[in-house]
Design a protein around this motif. Structure first.
Motif, PDB file in Angstrom:
ATOM      1  N   ARG A 171     -20.134  42.425 -24.093  1.00 52.72           N
ATOM      2  CA  ARG A 171     -19.144  43.361 -23.555  1.00 52.72           C
ATOM      3  C   ARG A 171     -18.589  44.275 -24.629  1.00 52.72           C
ATOM      4  O   ARG A 171     -18.302  45.448 -24.385  1.00 52.72           O
ATOM      5  CB  ARG A 171     -18.002  42.592 -22.889  1.00 52.72           C
ATOM      6  CG  ARG A 171     -18.398  41.808 -21.655  1.00 52.72           C
ATOM      7  CD  ARG A 171     -17.268  40.889 -21.227  1.00 52.72           C
ATOM      8  NE  ARG A 171     -16.937  39.918 -22.286  1.00 52.72           N
ATOM      9  CZ  ARG A 171     -15.951  39.050 -22.220  1.00 52.72           C
ATOM     10  NH1 ARG A 171     -15.163  39.028 -21.159  1.00 52.72           N
ATOM     11  NH2 ARG A 171     -15.729  38.195 -23.203  1.00 52.72           N
ATOM     12  N   THR A 172     -18.400  43.728 -25.851  1.00 54.03           N
ATOM     13  CA  THR A 172     -17.849  44.497 -26.958  1.00 54.03           C
ATOM     14  C   THR A 172     -18.642  44.191 -28.223  1.00 54.03           C
ATOM     15  O   THR A 172     -19.456  43.253 -28.259  1.00 54.03           O
ATOM     16  CB  THR A 172     -16.368  44.153 -27.216  1.00 54.03           C
ATOM     17  OG1 THR A 172     -16.286  42.863 -27.838  1.00 54.03           O
ATOM     18  CG2 THR A 172     -15.570  44.156 -25.919  1.00 54.03           C
ATOM     19  N   GLN A 173     -18.361  44.938 -29.282  1.00 56.12           N
ATOM     20  CA  GLN A 173     -19.035  44.700 -30.556  1.00 56.12           C
ATOM     21  C   GLN A 173     -18.300  43.664 -31.409  1.00 56.12           C
ATOM     22  O   GLN A 173     -18.663  43.457 -32.565  1.00 56.12           O
ATOM     23  CB  GLN A 173     -19.185  46.019 -31.315  1.00 56.12           C
ATOM     24  CG  GLN A 173     -20.223  46.918 -30.669  1.00 56.12           C
ATOM     25  CD  GLN A 173     -20.364  48.263 -31.361  1.00 56.12           C
ATOM     26  OE1 GLN A 173     -19.416  48.774 -31.932  1.00 56.12           O
ATOM     27  NE2 GLN A 173     -21.553  48.836 -31.293  1.00 56.12           N
ATOM     28  N   LEU A 174     -17.308  43.033 -30.829  1.00 58.27           N
ATOM     29  CA  LEU A 174     -16.639  41.939 -31.506  1.00 58.27           C
ATOM     30  C   LEU A 174     -17.188  40.588 -31.039  1.00 58.27           C
ATOM     31  O   LEU A 174     -16.619  39.548 -31.346  1.00 58.27           O
ATOM     32  CB  LEU A 174     -15.123  42.001 -31.261  1.00 58.27           C
ATOM     33  CG  LEU A 174     -14.343  43.036 -32.080  1.00 58.27           C
ATOM     34  CD1 LEU A 174     -14.635  44.451 -31.599  1.00 58.27           C
ATOM     35  CD2 LEU A 174     -12.849  42.756 -32.011  1.00 58.27           C
ATOM     36  N   GLU A 175     -18.286  40.625 -30.288  1.00 56.07           N
ATOM     37  CA  GLU A 175     -18.869  39.414 -29.707  1.00 56.07           C
ATOM     38  C   GLU A 175     -20.347  39.291 -30.075  1.00 56.07           C
ATOM     39  O   GLU A 175     -20.994  40.285 -30.408  1.00 56.07           O
ATOM     40  CB  GLU A 175     -18.766  39.452 -28.185  1.00 56.07           C
ATOM     41  CG  GLU A 175     -17.362  39.581 -27.636  1.00 56.07           C
ATOM     42  CD  GLU A 175     -17.378  39.853 -26.145  1.00 56.07           C
ATOM     43  OE1 GLU A 175     -17.528  38.886 -25.369  1.00 56.07           O
ATOM     44  OE2 GLU A 175     -17.254  41.027 -25.757  1.00 56.07           O
ATOM     45  N   HIS A 176     -20.841  38.067 -29.977  1.00 55.48           N
ATOM     46  CA  HIS A 176     -22.261  37.790 -30.092  1.00 55.48           C
ATOM     47  C   HIS A 176     -22.690  36.988 -28.858  1.00 55.48           C
ATOM     48  O   HIS A 176     -21.862  36.366 -28.196  1.00 55.48           O
ATOM     49  CB  HIS A 176     -22.582  37.001 -31.357  1.00 55.48           C
ATOM     50  CG  HIS A 176     -22.316  37.750 -32.619  1.00 55.48           C
ATOM     51  ND1 HIS A 176     -21.048  37.966 -33.122  1.00 55.48           N
ATOM     52  CD2 HIS A 176     -23.160  38.373 -33.476  1.00 55.48           C
ATOM     53  CE1 HIS A 176     -21.116  38.670 -34.239  1.00 55.48           C
ATOM     54  NE2 HIS A 176     -22.389  38.934 -34.476  1.00 55.48           N
ATOM     55  N   VAL A 177     -23.973  36.989 -28.583  1.00 55.64           N
ATOM     56  CA  VAL A 177     -24.514  36.246 -27.450  1.00 55.64           C
ATOM     57  C   VAL A 177     -25.403  35.134 -27.998  1.00 55.64           C
ATOM     58  O   VAL A 177     -26.344  35.410 -28.750  1.00 55.64           O
ATOM     59  CB  VAL A 177     -25.328  37.164 -26.521  1.00 55.64           C
ATOM     60  CG1 VAL A 177     -25.843  36.369 -25.319  1.00 55.64           C
ATOM     61  CG2 VAL A 177     -24.491  38.347 -26.060  1.00 55.64           C
ATOM     62  N   PRO A 178     -25.151  33.868 -27.662  1.00 54.94           N
ATOM     63  CA  PRO A 178     -25.962  32.767 -28.180  1.00 54.94           C
ATOM     64  C   PRO A 178     -27.374  32.796 -27.596  1.00 54.94           C
ATOM     65  O   PRO A 178     -27.551  32.794 -26.379  1.00 54.94           O
ATOM     66  CB  PRO A 178     -25.204  31.514 -27.737  1.00 54.94           C
ATOM     67  CG  PRO A 178     -23.829  31.985 -27.359  1.00 54.94           C
ATOM     68  CD  PRO A 178     -24.009  33.375 -26.853  1.00 54.94           C
ATOM     69  N   MET A 179     -28.385  32.793 -28.454  1.00 54.27           N
ATOM     70  CA  MET A 179     -29.777  32.711 -28.017  1.00 54.27           C
ATOM     71  C   MET A 179     -30.334  31.334 -28.394  1.00 54.27           C
ATOM     72  O   MET A 179     -30.440  31.009 -29.584  1.00 54.27           O
ATOM     73  CB  MET A 179     -30.638  33.802 -28.652  1.00 54.27           C
ATOM     74  CG  MET A 179     -32.120  33.677 -28.283  1.00 54.27           C
ATOM     75  SD  MET A 179     -33.189  34.878 -29.127  1.00 54.27           S
ATOM     76  CE  MET A 179     -32.929  36.309 -28.098  1.00 54.27           C
ATOM     77  N   PRO A 180     -30.683  30.509 -27.410  1.00 58.68           N
ATOM     78  CA  PRO A 180     -31.190  29.170 -27.693  1.00 58.68           C
ATOM     79  C   PRO A 180     -32.488  29.190 -28.506  1.00 58.68           C
ATOM     80  O   PRO A 180     -33.210  30.195 -28.553  1.00 58.68           O
ATOM     81  CB  PRO A 180     -31.415  28.575 -26.301  1.00 58.68           C
ATOM     82  CG  PRO A 180     -30.487  29.344 -25.413  1.00 58.68           C
ATOM     83  CD  PRO A 180     -30.492  30.736 -25.967  1.00 58.68           C
ATOM     84  N   ALA A 181     -32.782  28.082 -29.117  1.00 55.84           N
ATOM     85  CA  ALA A 181     -33.983  27.935 -29.939  1.00 55.84           C
ATOM     86  C   ALA A 181     -35.239  28.269 -29.143  1.00 55.84           C
ATOM     87  O   ALA A 181     -35.395  27.851 -27.997  1.00 55.84           O
ATOM     88  CB  ALA A 181     -34.069  26.505 -30.468  1.00 55.84           C
ATOM     89  N   GLY A 182     -36.113  29.057 -29.757  1.00 53.34           N
ATOM     90  CA  GLY A 182     -37.409  29.367 -29.162  1.00 53.34           C
ATOM     91  C   GLY A 182     -37.408  30.397 -28.051  1.00 53.34           C
ATOM     92  O   GLY A 182     -38.469  30.758 -27.547  1.00 53.34           O
ATOM     93  N   GLU A 183     -36.246  30.897 -27.649  1.00 54.13           N
ATOM     94  CA  GLU A 183     -36.196  31.828 -26.514  1.00 54.13           C
ATOM     95  C   GLU A 183     -36.568  33.250 -26.920  1.00 54.13           C
ATOM     96  O   GLU A 183     -36.450  33.657 -28.076  1.00 54.13           O
ATOM     97  CB  GLU A 183     -34.808  31.833 -25.869  1.00 54.13           C
ATOM     98  CG  GLU A 183     -34.564  30.660 -24.958  1.00 54.13           C
ATOM     99  CD  GLU A 183     -33.584  30.985 -23.832  1.00 54.13           C
ATOM    100  OE1 GLU A 183     -33.170  32.156 -23.704  1.00 54.13           O
ATOM    101  OE2 GLU A 183     -33.220  30.048 -23.103  1.00 54.13           O
ATOM    102  N   THR A 184     -36.995  34.024 -25.890  1.00 51.73           N
ATOM    103  CA  THR A 184     -37.312  35.439 -26.059  1.00 51.73           C
ATOM    104  C   THR A 184     -36.578  36.223 -24.982  1.00 51.73           C
ATOM    105  O   THR A 184     -36.625  35.854 -23.813  1.00 51.73           O
ATOM    106  CB  THR A 184     -38.829  35.690 -25.929  1.00 51.73           C
ATOM    107  OG1 THR A 184     -39.511  34.966 -26.959  1.00 51.73           O
ATOM    108  CG2 THR A 184     -39.138  37.176 -26.069  1.00 51.73           C
ATOM    109  N   TRP A 185     -35.877  37.276 -25.382  1.00 50.70           N
ATOM    110  CA  TRP A 185     -35.175  38.144 -24.447  1.00 50.70           C
ATOM    111  C   TRP A 185     -35.750  39.549 -24.520  1.00 50.70           C
ATOM    112  O   TRP A 185     -36.094  40.040 -25.598  1.00 50.70           O
ATOM    113  CB  TRP A 185     -33.688  38.234 -24.782  1.00 50.70           C
ATOM    114  CG  TRP A 185     -32.926  36.957 -24.623  1.00 50.70           C
ATOM    115  CD1 TRP A 185     -33.351  35.813 -24.011  1.00 50.70           C
ATOM    116  CD2 TRP A 185     -31.592  36.700 -25.090  1.00 50.70           C
ATOM    117  NE1 TRP A 185     -32.366  34.846 -24.055  1.00 50.70           N
ATOM    118  CE2 TRP A 185     -31.280  35.370 -24.706  1.00 50.70           C
ATOM    119  CE3 TRP A 185     -30.650  37.443 -25.765  1.00 50.70           C
ATOM    120  CZ2 TRP A 185     -30.049  34.783 -25.009  1.00 50.70           C
ATOM    121  CZ3 TRP A 185     -29.418  36.884 -26.063  1.00 50.70           C
ATOM    122  CH2 TRP A 185     -29.119  35.559 -25.688  1.00 50.70           C
TER     123      TRP A 185
END
Length: 230
Positions: free
Chosen positions: A160-174
């Motif tokens: 939503r903002t640049q003060l956040e990150h999105v967790p990407m689980p191990a081995g995943e591809t987005w």
């Protein structure tokens, strides 16, 4: 294009293509976490557009998270005191539009004639941002140092903002597909009431690239560019 992004420790693939007779440029990022642990992902696509006194930025939102470099993130109604015109702001600021989940994600900048440029995408890209330098001496100097002439930035991100990150689980591809192209809105409407102007801009984006067509492009690109994220 490929890169191993060392800060986030992820593999980045970026495909861009312009089909024959297409009115839009398609861009498809693909992010891969090759590790055994979750990584914090940060991604924002940034578009520089010309800024004049009449440039108005539109998005399908009624509120935004505003960050004005006072170390405070606050919710504010849009279009706010500038009415969507960055040239009316005295100081630099970020506006992260709070777009409801049931609305298409896009952002556009139009000139005095209602003509301009837009960005839209498939999910999971959800964030849309306006950044401007303001009209003060410091902002103008900052702008001149970064580029040749007046411009502003319209952006799109995973969070939503640049003060956040999105967790990407191990081995995943987005992955997802973005579209960039021209927009034309009736000038009187584009520079009138915010709600009507943003609705008209959204309709104009849909005429250039309907959401169903963009989804089809994304599905087709997944066959040669890698899997999509939900």
């Amino acid at each position: 294009m490929w890169e191993y992004e060392r800060l986030r420790r992820m593999v980045v693939q970026l495909d861009a293509w312009l089909p024959p007779d297409s009115r839009v440029l398609f861009v498809r990022p693909r992010l891969h976490n090759p590790h055994r642990e979750t990584i914090p992902v940060y991604w924002w696509s940034n578009v520089a557009v010309p800024e004049t006194d009449a440039t108005r930025v539109l998005a399908p939102a009624d509120t935004a998270w505003q960050f004005g470099y006072e170390a405070e993130l606050r919710k504010t109604p849009v279009p706010g005191p500038t009415d969507g015109y960055p040239a009316r702001a005295a100081t630099a600021a970020d506006y992260f539009y709070d777009i409801p989940d049931d609305r298409a994600g896009w952002i556009a900048a139009v000139d005095e004639n209602g003509d301009g440029f837009f960005q839209t995408s498939t999910r999971p890209m959800r964030g849309r941002k306006l950044f401007f330098w303001g009209t003060g001496q410091g902002g103008r100097r900052w702008q001149e140092w970064l580029g040749d002439g007046r411009y502003l930035e319209i952006q799109a991100g995973l969070a939503r903002t640049q003060l956040e990150h999105v967790p990407m689980p191990a081995g995943e591809t987005w992955s997802w597909t973005e579209a960039y192209g021209p927009i034309a809105v009736d000038a009187q409407v584009a520079h009138g009431d915010w709600t009507r102007a943003s609705q008209a801009a959204g309709e104009a984006v849909a005429r250039v690239i309907p959401a169903t067509d963009l989804s089809t492009v994304d599905t087709e690109a997944a066959r040669w560019g890698g899997a999509s994220a939900s």
